[in-house]
Design a protein around this motif. Structure first.
Motif, PDB file in Angstrom:
ATOM      1  N   MET A 203       0.830  -1.202   0.000  1.00 64.86           N
ATOM      2  CA  MET A 203       0.000   0.000   0.000  1.00 64.86           C
ATOM      3  C   MET A 203       0.871   1.262   0.000  1.00 64.86           C
ATOM      4  N   LYS A 204       1.919   1.251   0.829  1.00 66.93           N
ATOM      5  CA  LYS A 204       2.809   2.413   0.887  1.00 66.93           C
ATOM      6  C   LYS A 204       3.452   2.680  -0.465  1.00 66.93           C
ATOM      7  N   LYS A 205       3.850   1.579  -1.128  1.00 66.97           N
ATOM      8  CA  LYS A 205       4.490   1.715  -2.438  1.00 66.97           C
ATOM      9  C   LYS A 205       3.515   2.300  -3.456  1.00 66.97           C
ATOM     10  N   LYS A 206       2.260   1.859  -3.395  1.00 65.34           N
ATOM     11  CA  LYS A 206       1.265   2.376  -4.330  1.00 65.34           C
ATOM     12  C   LYS A 206       1.008   3.856  -4.078  1.00 65.34           C
ATOM     13  N   LEU A 207       0.930   4.233  -2.800  1.00 66.32           N
ATOM     14  CA  LEU A 207       0.733   5.645  -2.476  1.00 66.32           C
ATOM     15  C   LEU A 207       1.895   6.479  -2.989  1.00 66.32           C
ATOM     16  N   PHE A 208       3.102   5.936  -2.868  1.00 70.92           N
ATOM     17  CA  PHE A 208       4.278   6.651  -3.375  1.00 70.92           C
ATOM     18  C   PHE A 208       4.200   6.811  -4.891  1.00 70.92           C
ATOM     19  N   ILE A 209       3.747   5.768  -5.584  1.00 78.34           N
ATOM     20  CA  ILE A 209       3.622   5.832  -7.045  1.00 78.34           C
ATOM     21  C   ILE A 209       2.610   6.899  -7.446  1.00 78.34           C
ATOM     22  N   TYR A 210       1.454   6.895  -6.775  1.00 79.35           N
ATOM     23  CA  TYR A 210       0.425   7.877  -7.109  1.00 79.35           C
ATOM     24  C   TYR A 210       0.877   9.289  -6.763  1.00 79.35           C
ATOM     25  N   PHE A 211       1.606   9.440  -5.662  1.00 76.81           N
ATOM     26  CA  PHE A 211       2.138  10.759  -5.318  1.00 76.81           C
ATOM     27  C   PHE A 211       3.150  11.215  -6.355  1.00 76.81           C
ATOM     28  N   HIS A 212       3.963  10.272  -6.828  1.00 74.51           N
ATOM     29  CA  HIS A 212       4.950  10.598  -7.852  1.00 74.51           C
ATOM     30  C   HIS A 212       4.270  11.057  -9.133  1.00 74.51           C
ATOM     31  N   LYS A 213       3.189  10.383  -9.514  1.00 76.01           N
ATOM     32  CA  LYS A 213       2.442  10.790 -10.710  1.00 76.01           C
ATOM     33  C   LYS A 213       1.808  12.161 -10.499  1.00 76.01           C
ATOM     34  N   LEU A 214       1.298  12.391  -9.277  1.00 77.07           N
ATOM     35  CA  LEU A 214       0.681  13.681  -8.966  1.00 77.07           C
ATOM     36  C   LEU A 214       1.717  14.799  -9.003  1.00 77.07           C
ATOM     37  N   ARG A 215       2.912  14.504  -8.508  1.00 72.70           N
ATOM     38  CA  ARG A 215       3.979  15.510  -8.451  1.00 72.70           C
ATOM     39  C   ARG A 215       4.424  15.938  -9.843  1.00 72.70           C
ATOM     40  N   GLU A 216       4.219  15.068 -10.840  1.00 72.47           N
ATOM     41  CA  GLU A 216       4.608  15.392 -12.208  1.00 72.47           C
ATOM     42  C   GLU A 216       3.612  16.326 -12.904  1.00 72.47           C
ATOM     43  N   GLN A 217       2.422  16.495 -12.300  1.00 74.42           N
ATOM     44  CA  GLN A 217       1.432  17.373 -12.909  1.00 74.42           C
ATOM     45  C   GLN A 217       1.895  18.829 -12.816  1.00 74.42           C
ATOM     46  N   LEU A 218       1.634  19.578 -13.871  1.00 77.09           N
ATOM     47  CA  LEU A 218       2.137  20.949 -13.957  1.00 77.09           C
ATOM     48  C   LEU A 218       1.532  21.852 -12.891  1.00 77.09           C
ATOM     49  N   TRP A 219       0.322  21.543 -12.416  1.00 79.17           N
ATOM     50  CA  TRP A 219      -0.355  22.409 -11.456  1.00 79.17           C
ATOM     51  C   TRP A 219       0.022  22.112 -10.014  1.00 79.17           C
ATOM     52  N   PHE A 220       0.697  20.994  -9.747  1.00 80.99           N
ATOM     53  CA  PHE A 220       0.871  20.538  -8.374  1.00 80.99           C
ATOM     54  C   PHE A 220       1.770  21.471  -7.551  1.00 80.99           C
ATOM     55  N   ARG A 221       2.952  21.788  -8.062  1.00 79.58           N
ATOM     56  CA  ARG A 221       3.862  22.658  -7.306  1.00 79.58           C
ATOM     57  C   ARG A 221       3.323  24.072  -7.146  1.00 79.58           C
ATOM     58  N   PRO A 222       2.744  24.668  -8.213  1.00 78.97           N
ATOM     59  CA  PRO A 222       2.136  25.991  -8.003  1.00 78.97           C
ATOM     60  C   PRO A 222       1.060  25.986  -6.917  1.00 78.97           C
ATOM     61  N   LEU A 223       0.268  24.905  -6.848  1.00 74.30           N
ATOM     62  CA  LEU A 223      -0.761  24.819  -5.820  1.00 74.30           C
ATOM     63  C   LEU A 223      -0.137  24.797  -4.428  1.00 74.30           C
ATOM     64  N   LEU A 224       0.910  24.015  -4.255  1.00 75.14           N
ATOM     65  CA  LEU A 224       1.580  23.953  -2.949  1.00 75.14           C
ATOM     66  C   LEU A 224       2.150  25.310  -2.556  1.00 75.14           C
ATOM     67  N   PHE A 225       2.769  26.001  -3.523  1.00 73.59           N
ATOM     68  CA  PHE A 225       3.359  27.305  -3.221  1.00 73.59           C
ATOM     69  C   PHE A 225       2.270  28.334  -2.918  1.00 73.59           C
ATOM     70  N   CYS A 226       1.125  28.214  -3.584  1.00 72.34           N
ATOM     71  CA  CYS A 226       0.006  29.127  -3.297  1.00 72.34           C
ATOM     72  C   CYS A 226      -0.487  28.937  -1.872  1.00 72.34           C
ATOM     73  N   LEU A 227      -0.633  27.677  -1.447  1.00 76.25           N
ATOM     74  CA  LEU A 227      -1.058  27.394  -0.077  1.00 76.25           C
ATOM     75  C   LEU A 227      -0.043  27.919   0.928  1.00 76.25           C
ATOM     76  N   LEU A 228       1.243  27.751   0.608  1.00 72.59           N
ATOM     77  CA  LEU A 228       2.302  28.251   1.473  1.00 72.59           C
ATOM     78  C   LEU A 228       2.265  29.778   1.561  1.00 72.59           C
ATOM     79  N   SER A 229       1.985  30.420   0.436  1.00 74.84           N
ATOM     80  CA  SER A 229       1.923  31.880   0.403  1.00 74.84           C
ATOM     81  C   SER A 229       0.773  32.410   1.248  1.00 74.84           C
TER      82      SER A 229
END
Length: 416
Positions: free
Chosen positions: A1-27
């Motif tokens: 299960m942990k490995k699958k979550l890591f895979i899905y997180f990795h796929k999510l991290r590759e999305q172009l909107w993911f990092r901007p969203l995190l930085f917006c929340l941080l801001s």
């Protein structure tokens, strides 16, 4: 299960909107966090900051960052289109996940959101003396970060999408994947020695490319049910609903539906191949770039020669492995895994280039020199295949080249 979550997180991290969203929340968090300093001992220590001075900085950020963000997105889309058109569509996924571009876009959009939130909070008297001082420090820090990011991004965007940079990115990703394969060719399991052809087969419930195999889940299932499981597919293989993804020794009183479901759940199938776990996919992408460059409409043998050099560097990773002579650690002793044939790597890397460049003496000479080079690697299979593919490449050249002196020069560089 942990490995699958890591895979899905990795796929999510590759999305172009993911990092901007995190930085917006941080801001947003930073803009609101400044208020927490109000009513503390900092009130007696910090300087008085005028609201107008902070608001002027925030107005400057808000008015410029949205424009720069739009410009950044337009530049990135242009680079992505260039990478797909000049290289290969398979390289798009690597270019779009470029850290520099994603980080820059995140900073620009996050700064814009920060300025909007902070301005609204200022206009409503949300900050006291200490809050204004902390907000002033945050704003200055953000302004410095924006300037440094912009300068770095301008320097990098000139290379993003260019053919040479794209080749370098694909080679780098391929080297990482190939290094993992060389170190663990059987995914930390055992090689197939005696095929379970007479055992119980589990058919796939999906059609597509194998993207990831959860070896831990299969090992746990084998331990629980007392099975020996033979894996019949690897990341990069295309499977269908009549494909036997695994085989296991036929034991009575087993819930075959449960086993089928768990084994299918352990094998992630998708529409496309992944570079991270598919050690052959990088070779294919690089060779596609070379084949495209050798097409009559483009006629760019220099790019094909550059790709041949990339293949040479990648094959020499086996040389480093031979020198280190590391033994594979067996973590999944209930699983057996098929071997990727070395001939498959040679086919992926060299067959299309020798076919499409067979009439170009410069390309074929470089190809023969690479065969001579990798034949020195301390690996028996590579040595044999280098000689075999040297012969095949020369035979293709014989059929395409009509100028005999070119063939004579080429034959001197061959391994036979």
């Amino acid at each position: 299960m942990k490995k699958k979550l890591f895979i899905y997180f990795h796929k999510l991290r590759e999305q172009l909107w993911f990092r901007p969203l995190l930085f917006c929340l941080l801001s947003v968090g930073a803009a609101l966090f400044a208020h927490q300093a109000d009513g503390t001992k900092l009130d007696t220590l910090v300087l008085n900051i005028k609201t107008e001075s902070i608001k002027g900085l925030l107005d400057t950020i808000s008015s410029s960052m949205l424009v720069i963000s739009i410009f950044a997105v337009a530049s990135m889309l242009s680079a992505f289109a260039s990478a797909s058109n000049t290289a290969t569509p398979r390289s798009f996924k690597i270019v779009v996940t470029d850290d520099m571009s994603q980080n820059a876009l995140s900073v620009f959009i996050g700064s814009f959101i920060f300025s909007i939130v902070a301005t609204v909070a200022l206009d409503n008297g949300f900050y006291g003396k200490s809050g204004l001082f902390i907000l002033f420090l945050f704003t200055l820090s953000l302004l410095v970060l924006v300037i440094l990011t912009f300068l770095r991004w301008v320097n990098g965007i000139s290379r993003l999408g260019r053919l040479e940079h794209t080749i370098s990115q694909v080679e780098s990703v391929t080297a990482k994947s190939l290094s993992k394969h060389i170190k663990h060719p059987f995914l930390n399991a055992l090689p197939i020695t005696n095929s379970l052809s007479d055992g119980q087969s589990v058919l796939s419930n999906s059609v597509g490319y194998v993207q990831h195999v959860d070896m831990s889940a299969l090992q746990a299932l084998a331990k629980e049910k007392g099975l020996k499981i033979q894996l019949n597919c690897l990341p990069g293989d295309f499977i269908h609903e009549n494909f036997a993804i695994t085989s296991f020794s036929n034991i009575e009183d087993l819930d075959l539906d449960e086993i089928t479901k768990k084994m299918n759940d352990a094998i992630l199938v998708g529409d496309t191949r992944w570079f991270d776990e598919d050690s052959r996919f990088g070779f294919i992408a690089l060779t596609e770039i070379a084949s495209k460059a050798l097409s009559p409409g483009i006629n760019d043998p220099g790019t094909a020669i550059q790709i041949i050099g990339s293949h040479e560097r990648l094959f020499f990773l086996w040389n480093e492995s031979s020198e280190n002579d590391q033994k594979n650690e067996i973590l999944y002793d209930c699983l057996t895994v098929p071997k990727i044939s070395m001939a498959d790597f040679f086919d992926d890397a060299f067959r299309p280039i020798s076919r499409d460049g067979s009439g170009n003496i410069e390309v074929m000479l470089r190809l023969q020199k690479v065969f001579k080079s990798i034949e020195t690697i301390n690996h028996e299979e590579i040595k044999k295949l280098a000689i075999q593919y040297s012969k095949e490449a020369y035979k293709r050249a014989e059929l395409s080249m009509k100028f005999k002196p070119d063939l004579d020069v080429l034959k001197k560089e061959c391994l036979f």
